[in-house]
Design a protein around this motif. Structure first.
Motif, PDB file in Angstrom:
ATOM      1  N   GLU A 185       0.860  -1.173   0.000  1.00 28.24           N
ATOM      2  CA  GLU A 185       0.000   0.000   0.000  1.00 28.24           C
ATOM      3  C   GLU A 185       0.900   1.228   0.000  1.00 28.24           C
ATOM      4  N   GLN A 186       0.506   2.269  -0.722  1.00 27.39           N
ATOM      5  CA  GLN A 186       1.277   3.505  -0.761  1.00 27.39           C
ATOM      6  C   GLN A 186       0.409   4.647  -0.271  1.00 27.39           C
ATOM      7  N   ALA A 187       0.913   5.333   0.737  1.00 26.89           N
ATOM      8  CA  ALA A 187       0.231   6.503   1.260  1.00 26.89           C
ATOM      9  C   ALA A 187       1.243   7.629   1.302  1.00 26.89           C
ATOM     10  N   GLY A 188       1.162   8.532   0.343  1.00 23.03           N
ATOM     11  CA  GLY A 188       2.194   9.549   0.227  1.00 23.03           C
ATOM     12  C   GLY A 188       3.522   8.887  -0.095  1.00 23.03           C
ATOM     13  N   ALA A 189       4.527   9.153   0.741  1.00 24.15           N
ATOM     14  CA  ALA A 189       5.852   8.569   0.507  1.00 24.15           C
ATOM     15  C   ALA A 189       6.068   7.283   1.288  1.00 24.15           C
ATOM     16  N   THR A 190       5.034   6.802   1.977  1.00 23.92           N
ATOM     17  CA  THR A 190       5.182   5.580   2.780  1.00 23.92           C
ATOM     18  C   THR A 190       4.808   4.355   1.966  1.00 23.92           C
ATOM     19  N   VAL A 191       5.693   3.380   1.995  1.00 19.79           N
ATOM     20  CA  VAL A 191       5.454   2.083   1.361  1.00 19.79           C
ATOM     21  C   VAL A 191       5.235   1.075   2.479  1.00 19.79           C
ATOM     22  N   ARG A 192       4.114   0.366   2.446  1.00 21.06           N
ATOM     23  CA  ARG A 192       3.783  -0.593   3.501  1.00 21.06           C
ATOM     24  C   ARG A 192       3.395  -1.934   2.886  1.00 21.06           C
ATOM     25  N   MET A 193       4.025  -3.005   3.360  1.00 19.28           N
ATOM     26  CA  MET A 193       3.670  -4.336   2.896  1.00 19.28           C
ATOM     27  C   MET A 193       2.275  -4.695   3.407  1.00 19.28           C
ATOM     28  N   THR A 194       1.475  -5.317   2.558  1.00 21.34           N
ATOM     29  CA  THR A 194       0.195  -5.858   2.994  1.00 21.34           C
ATOM     30  C   THR A 194       0.423  -7.285   3.510  1.00 21.34           C
ATOM     31  N   PRO A 195      -0.523  -7.853   4.265  1.00 24.46           N
ATOM     32  CA  PRO A 195      -0.367  -9.262   4.659  1.00 24.46           C
ATOM     33  C   PRO A 195      -0.160 -10.174   3.452  1.00 24.46           C
ATOM     34  N   ARG A 196      -0.836  -9.886   2.378  1.00 21.60           N
ATOM     35  CA  ARG A 196      -0.677 -10.665   1.146  1.00 21.60           C
ATOM     36  C   ARG A 196       0.731 -10.519   0.576  1.00 21.60           C
ATOM     37  N   GLY A 197       1.328  -9.337   0.755  1.00 28.46           N
ATOM     38  CA  GLY A 197       2.629  -9.084   0.163  1.00 28.46           C
ATOM     39  C   GLY A 197       3.811  -9.450   1.025  1.00 28.46           C
ATOM     40  N   ALA A 198       3.585  -9.707   2.330  1.00 31.46           N
ATOM     41  CA  ALA A 198       4.699  -9.948   3.249  1.00 31.46           C
ATOM     42  C   ALA A 198       5.709 -10.976   2.742  1.00 31.46           C
ATOM     43  N   PRO A 199       5.274 -12.117   2.176  1.00 27.28           N
ATOM     44  CA  PRO A 199       6.278 -13.086   1.705  1.00 27.28           C
ATOM     45  C   PRO A 199       7.172 -12.560   0.581  1.00 27.28           C
ATOM     46  N   PHE A 200       6.768 -11.459  -0.048  1.00 23.73           N
ATOM     47  CA  PHE A 200       7.517 -10.909  -1.172  1.00 23.73           C
ATOM     48  C   PHE A 200       8.338  -9.684  -0.774  1.00 23.73           C
ATOM     49  N   VAL A 201       8.569  -9.482   0.526  1.00 19.77           N
ATOM     50  CA  VAL A 201       9.237  -8.258   0.975  1.00 19.77           C
ATOM     51  C   VAL A 201      10.633  -8.122   0.387  1.00 19.77           C
ATOM     52  N   ARG A 202      11.342  -9.246   0.197  1.00 19.40           N
ATOM     53  CA  ARG A 202      12.681  -9.137  -0.393  1.00 19.40           C
ATOM     54  C   ARG A 202      12.609  -8.609  -1.822  1.00 19.40           C
ATOM     55  N   ALA A 203      11.575  -9.006  -2.552  1.00 20.29           N
ATOM     56  CA  ALA A 203      11.421  -8.521  -3.924  1.00 20.29           C
ATOM     57  C   ALA A 203      11.135  -7.024  -3.936  1.00 20.29           C
ATOM     58  N   VAL A 204      10.351  -6.543  -2.970  1.00 15.35           N
ATOM     59  CA  VAL A 204      10.078  -5.106  -2.892  1.00 15.35           C
ATOM     60  C   VAL A 204      11.342  -4.354  -2.480  1.00 15.35           C
ATOM     61  N   ALA A 205      12.061  -4.886  -1.493  1.00 20.09           N
ATOM     62  CA  ALA A 205      13.311  -4.250  -1.065  1.00 20.09           C
ATOM     63  C   ALA A 205      14.282  -4.140  -2.240  1.00 20.09           C
ATOM     64  N   ALA A 206      14.279  -5.139  -3.109  1.00 26.40           N
ATOM     65  CA  ALA A 206      15.248  -5.171  -4.208  1.00 26.40           C
ATOM     66  C   ALA A 206      15.053  -4.032  -5.197  1.00 26.40           C
ATOM     67  N   VAL A 207      13.850  -3.478  -5.282  1.00 29.25           N
ATOM     68  CA  VAL A 207      13.664  -2.398  -6.257  1.00 29.25           C
ATOM     69  C   VAL A 207      14.408  -1.135  -5.830  1.00 29.25           C
ATOM     70  N   PHE A 208      14.739  -1.015  -4.547  1.00 29.00           N
ATOM     71  CA  PHE A 208      15.518   0.127  -4.072  1.00 29.00           C
ATOM     72  C   PHE A 208      17.022  -0.083  -4.240  1.00 29.00           C
ATOM     73  N   ASP A 209      17.432  -1.273  -4.669  1.00 31.37           N
ATOM     74  CA  ASP A 209      18.844  -1.669  -4.689  1.00 31.37           C
ATOM     75  C   ASP A 209      19.462  -1.417  -6.056  1.00 31.37           C
ATOM     76  N   PRO A 210      20.235  -0.352  -6.215  1.00 31.94           N
ATOM     77  CA  PRO A 210      20.827  -0.065  -7.526  1.00 31.94           C
ATOM     78  C   PRO A 210      21.997  -0.973  -7.880  1.00 31.94           C
ATOM     79  N   LEU A 211      22.449  -1.788  -6.921  1.00 31.43           N
ATOM     80  CA  LEU A 211      23.604  -2.652  -7.163  1.00 31.43           C
ATOM     81  C   LEU A 211      23.214  -4.086  -7.519  1.00 31.43           C
ATOM     82  N   LEU A 212      21.929  -4.393  -7.537  1.00 34.42           N
ATOM     83  CA  LEU A 212      21.498  -5.788  -7.627  1.00 34.42           C
ATOM     84  C   LEU A 212      21.891  -6.452  -8.936  1.00 34.42           C
ATOM     85  N   LYS A 213      21.741  -5.789 -10.057  1.00 42.42           N
ATOM     86  CA  LYS A 213      21.933  -6.444 -11.360  1.00 42.42           C
ATOM     87  C   LYS A 213      23.287  -7.117 -11.482  1.00 42.42           C
TER      88      LYS A 213
END
Length: 460
Positions: free
Chosen positions: A422-450
């Motif tokens: 869920e996005q509220a302004g600048a806050t990004v919050r995992m939903t219960p449905r999304g919790a297992p995918f938190v690493r995938a969400v974290a990875a979008v902030f990672d410019p070194l991943l590729k």
């Protein structure tokens, strides 16, 4: 091994996994160890020790790279060892490395948390354990120690070792369990009886260990929901303050001994998801609180309190309550941390031994942290720990322009459209449905991943 159809939980689960079950880091640090290079070495760690503020407490980690046998699932730096002489000389060199670190620091660091990891620290005979702890006590100021923790293998844990550890002040113990199914245990070379774990837990509590953690795994060969829940039903009778439920990372290209595991007996992502979710529900029903991605704690444990207060941290041991800015790592493969640096010792034991014997700090690689690294690190750590992050607030703390993360907006919008955040302004919050995918969400902030994604395990 039986596994119910997990698609009954979410009709579109298979599609979500296809899109988001990528190879991404566990984010126990940022930058991750995949970004460590030889550009950081002994001189950098020496300078970091000299520059550290030793008025503040530090943490100490000692790696013991010895085990009774090699578990085929293991991703740690260890080897089978049953002779005392190599272990005794190893302890002697650990203490010599401590002398080198203290000389570089120009101070006697005050340590509030001591962690023995491995490997199997209880492979050290009791008197050798005393030699190690007494030696560390003479070198570091341990008078304010609030946590003394050790990772233990119940199968080689003796009453004599427990008594010695209790006398030396052990407060927290982590017992490796993984799974209690004989079929699963045989498939990973890890025979272990529940009665052995039970006796170890009771003995550790008698000598003053006030917090017990059990390490469990899902995704092992021949393992399904039935096996995971049967293991939980037995180990929860011990009422451990904490449990860690890790997904098995099958990376034989990095850990060749994992080639001994029958890949055809490993469950796929849908089966792994079902195991993880079933375990999560069972533990929550029995009174444990979910901590981040893969830890659980009873409400009275300080990890539950830290999570509730937004003080949870993440380091190379996983989720932690340790807030020290400096971590001194001793032993082969140990990773040290200072405010602007990660530094790792030689992972090959003979190389580590040679460096210390020559009077050199055995750091062979690491990474110097840029201002951008520190910014991204906080974004990822808060998301991994709190399942929410205020991007603007973090940017303001670091004096960074928000446009630095503007490029991730389309990816976040896709996660939101799928109901994972869920996005509220600048806050990004995992939903219960999304919790297992938190690493995938974290990875979008990672410019070194590729540059390193092929080195990591799948999200699910």
């Amino acid at each position: 091994m039986t596994t119910p159809d997990p698609k009954g939980l979410w009709p579109d689960l298979a599609d979500l996994i296809v899109r988001y079950d990528a190879n991404v880091p566990r984010y126990t640090s940022y930058p991750t160890a995949a970004q460590f290079t030889s550009a950081v070495g002994e001189t950098d760690w020496t300078q970091s020790l000299a520059a550290a503020d030793w008025r503040r407490p530090a943490s100490l980690y000692v790696h013991i790279p010895f085990c009774k046998r090699l578990c085929w699932y293991c991703g740690c730096n260890t080897r089978a060892m049953n002779r005392v002489d190599p272990m005794a000389s190893y302890v002697d060199l650990v203490l010599r490395e401590a002398d080198l670190a203290i000389a570089a620091a120009g101070a006697r660091p005050r340590i509030t948390a001591l962690h023995l990891g491995g490997g199997t620290p209880n492979m050290l005979p009791p008197e050798l354990l005393r030699t190690l702890i007494d030696g560390l006590s003479r070198r570091f100021d341990l008078t304010g120690l609030t946590e003394f923790a050790a990772e233990l293998d119940p199968e080689v844990l003796t009453p004599e070792w427990i008594d010695m550890a209790g006398a030396l002040g052990l407060t927290r113990a982590s017992l490796g369990v993984q799974d209690l199914s004989p079929v699963v245990q045989a498939a990973v070379n890890r025979p272990e009886r529940f009665e052995t774990i039970e006796a170890a837990a009771e003995a550790l509590r008698r000598v003053g260990v006030f917090s017990l953690n059990l390490d469990l795994m899902y995704g092992l060969p021949h393992q399904g929901v039935d096996e995971v829940l049967a293991t939980l039903d037995r180990v929860t009778t011990l009422r451990p303050e904490r449990l860690a439920l890790f997904g098995y990372a099958h990376v034989p290209w990095m850990k060749p001994h994992q080639k001994l595991i029958d890949e055809t007996a490993l469950g796929g992502p849908l089966e792994r998801f079902a195991m993880s979710r079933a375990a999560h529900e069972r533990l929550m029903d029995r009174g444990w609180r979910a901590i981040g991605l893969d830890h659980f704690a009873l409400p009275h444990d300080d990890m539950a309190a830290a999570a509730q207060a937004g003080r949870l941290r993440r380091n190379f041991q996983g989720y932690t309550t340790d807030t020290a800015e400096v971590l001194i790592g001793l032993g082969a493969s140990s990773i040290s941390r200072a405010p602007g640096l990660y530094a790792q010792n030689a992972t090959v034991e003979r190389d580590w031994r040679a460096a210390v014997a020559e009077g050199r700090l055995p750091v062979v690689r690491g990474v110097a942290l840029t201002a951008r690294d520190l910014f991204v690190a906080e974004l990822i750590e808060r998301l991994m720990c709190d399942f929410a992050v205020d991007v603007d607030a973090v940017a303001e703390r670091h004096g960074r322009p928000v446009r630095e993360v503007a490029a991730v907006r389309p990816a976040l919008d896709r996660f939101a459209a799928d109901g994972l955040i869920e996005q509220a302004g600048a806050t990004v919050r995992m939903t219960p449905r999304g919790a297992p995918f938190v690493r995938a969400v974290a990875a979008v902030f990672d410019p070194l991943l590729k540059a390193s994604e092929g080195r990591h395990a799948k999200v699910i």
